[in-house]
Design an enzyme around this catalytic site. Sequence first.
Site, short mmCIF file in Angstrom:
data_model
loop_
_atom_site.label_atom_id
_atom_site.label_comp_id
_atom_site.label_asym_id
_atom_site.label_seq_id
_atom_site.Cartn_x
_atom_site.Cartn_y
_atom_site.Cartn_z
N ARG A 198 0.97 -1.13 0.07
CA ARG A 198 0.01 -0.05 -0.09
C ARG A 198 0.98 1.21 0.19
O ARG A 198 1.93 1.43 0.69
CB ARG A 198 -0.96 -0.01 1.12
CG ARG A 198 -2.02 -0.82 1.35
CD ARG A 198 -2.63 -1.09 2.56
NE ARG A 198 -3.95 -1.81 2.61
CZ ARG A 198 -4.19 -3.17 2.86
NH1 ARG A 198 -2.94 -3.77 3.00
NH2 ARG A 198 -5.35 -3.60 2.75
N HIS B 185 -0.90 3.67 4.48
CA HIS B 185 -1.54 2.57 5.28
C HIS B 185 -0.85 1.55 5.22
O HIS B 185 -1.53 0.19 5.29
CB HIS B 185 -2.82 2.47 5.20
CG HIS B 185 -3.59 3.92 5.70
ND1 HIS B 185 -4.02 4.16 6.97
CD2 HIS B 185 -4.01 5.06 4.72
CE1 HIS B 185 -4.58 5.23 6.91
NE2 HIS B 185 -4.57 5.81 5.77
N ARG C 192 -9.09 -3.39 10.29
CA ARG C 192 -7.53 -2.90 9.94
C ARG C 192 -7.27 -1.72 10.45
O ARG C 192 -7.62 -0.58 10.35
CB ARG C 192 -7.28 -3.02 8.54
CG ARG C 192 -5.74 -3.14 8.22
CD ARG C 192 -5.66 -3.47 6.65
NE ARG C 192 -4.11 -3.74 6.38
CZ ARG C 192 -3.14 -2.50 6.39
NH1 ARG C 192 -3.65 -1.23 6.36
NH2 ARG C 192 -1.81 -2.84 6.18
N ASN D 217 -10.24 7.36 10.17
CA ASN D 217 -8.84 7.36 11.09
C ASN D 217 -8.92 7.53 12.42
O ASN D 217 -10.20 7.67 12.64
CB ASN D 217 -8.22 8.71 10.44
CG ASN D 217 -7.46 8.42 9.12
OD1 ASN D 217 -7.24 7.32 8.69
ND2 ASN D 217 -7.56 9.63 8.33
N ARG E 139 -11.89 9.99 -3.01
CA ARG E 139 -11.47 8.66 -2.39
C ARG E 139 -12.52 7.64 -2.99
O ARG E 139 -12.00 6.55 -2.93
CB ARG E 139 -11.84 8.62 -1.30
CG ARG E 139 -10.94 9.56 -0.16
CD ARG E 139 -11.21 9.63 1.26
NE ARG E 139 -10.90 8.35 1.96
CZ ARG E 139 -11.03 7.86 3.10
NH1 ARG E 139 -12.31 8.66 3.70
NH2 ARG E 139 -10.92 6.69 3.61
#
Length: 719
Positions: A94, A97, A134, A170, A380
């Site tokens: 990635r 992240h 995650r 976040n 996004r």
Amino acid sequence: MTRRTDMPKTPDSPRDSQLAGTHTPDRANTNAKVQSLESVRSDATGQALRTNQGVKIADNQNTLKAGVRGPSLLEDFIMREKITHFDHERIPERIVHARGTGAHGYFQSYGCHEQLTKAGFLQDPQKITPVFVRFSTVQGPRGSGDTVRDVRGFAVKFYTDEGNFDLVGNNMPVFFIQDAIKFPDFVHAVKPEPHNEVPTGASAHDTFWDFVSLVPESAHMVMWAMSDRAIPRSLRMMEGFGVHTFRLINAQGEATFVKFHWKPRQGVHSVLWDEAQKLGGKDPDFHRRDLWEAIETGDYPEWELGVQIVPEADEHNFDFDLLDPTKIIPEELVPVTPLGKMVLNRNPDNFFAEVEQIAFCPGHIVPGIDFTNDPLLQGRLFSYTDTQLSRLGGPNFHEIPINRPIVPNHSSQRDAMHRMTIDKGRASYEPNSIDGGWPKETPPAPHGGGFESYQERIDGHKIRQRSDSFSDHFSQARLFFQSMSPTEQQHIIKAYSFELGKVEREAIRVREVNEILANIDLDLAAAVATNLGLPAPKAATVQVKGSTPAQSPALSQMNHPGSVGIKGRKIALLVADGVEGASVDRLVKAFEAQSARVLVLGPTSAPVTTAEGKALAVDASMEGMPSVMIDGLWVPAGKAALEALGKSGLAKHYLLEAYKHLKPMGMASEGKALLNALGLNEDAGLLLGDDQQAVDAFVKALEQHRVWAREAVAEAIPA
């Protein structure tokens, strides 16, 4: 260690412009300032900014939108080219992240929330919805450390009966930029510098501070990143936020604006900066290990999912824009309404197959949830899926087990790399008659439950421009700083001082202090300037409008101790030959009764001999389990043991370091001489005694996480 895989029981309940009319920095003026301050090496091309096809770019700050607050347009080839290239810059790790870990669990609604949304997983309090979470850091690669100062990703995949819903957020409720077209710029700036690939996992370098000092919209998020929120004690002790404003839609087609919050029942806690740096060397896997061990031992972490609810009629009732991702809605204005809880109760079976291959996307939503025109969110929605095409080898990443929905997946999509499904039938198109028309469209609710986008009215010119309602960059950064306790404010001052102290170019330091911090809080700017050897700014450079409220107590971690007491906290018992076995037994029982984890630590990993002549096994040595890895400690009774610890440099360092890091500490009454030798005095979290009163006081101090009143005294202890 016994692995727990059982599921807990069902719960019982339920930014006028501040930059003279422009929303981008005055680069010509800024460059002049830089040259007047110092001469630095320059590799500037002197060439116009162009697309990959050679077209000059007139606006590199804003996505093309339908009106200044309208949705971003797919035809924006400049944004798509820029983000597509960015998404494919790293293979296969990635880009951001990369360093992460995760766990399985479940979500359960507190009740039926049909007045808010038709999303099925929020309708039935008896419904168990599987989830995978995650957690991650942003800047560093997979091999970086867990305790760096950074934003933490908090991404949750809900495997609902209506398809997968990804709440990708976040541990901070805002972000550095307002428009997705700037995301590659921000990440390039915060990543290791390209000439030497340094530093790893950190923002304390020139390119990051150059960027944020030139982009005032980042001021609020940088304040969060310089706070203790950026160095969490545990992944279990972080708040989570959806960042953007979303919509919830009910069965009647009525929409409500919401902001998503995850509230940890374990409280919101952090390590100290000195601890974070030491943990980077002693245990770079500190957060991974902590989460894994908590789940394995049955201390399942829990979060409450809540939303701030804003009716559509109230969209413009704030002194900020709900679509601005650099803004929060203070909880004092709009409280968080609890919807349900999430429990993580199972570790992955294979890290790569699950944690590395899981693919999140904010565009993965279900009926009852929809988007807003937040220009960062709009970008996004494209970027996340585009990224997976590189990382996971093509468009079939949804067939990897960890990404697969729990509902059947039928479509006319075929082939491509890594296809797992063996499709049957002759028709790979729709409509068809050969296969009876299947698979067919499903009407929206109430007749079938097919997804239906919210019918928002759009009327605007195609334009690259920020809305004036996005122009306030400093009032919420001021709100955050002024809402902190004095202790937290000092930590923020030290963080800015440390980070800017690593910046080589003085012009960047001066710009950040004079043009950013001075517009947030003059006392903050003066303190940082003094620490950097710079003159303190005497006034702000822009007029900042006020923020309502003036303070938000909900922003201070001090006000979030948690609701589970000391459950899962690590308490070290320091022992040596001659320790009283009965004292050890009493302490273990007392702390385990509070669901804390007790670790007996000796001078080495070998057993010690008690005063009663028995062998006492230890869990680890003091060197193997240093004080930065525990939450509190106690020295049990035993005159010979206390004398031995008083002669041990390792033990004395352990005690002094724990004291410096404000850990609650207890010691048997006969340990007074040891305290005197160390030069330590009793306080609310340094207790002498063997009785229940001392134990209760210790537990109370541990519930507050740190003995904050000790900090001024503890600073005199060598690091």
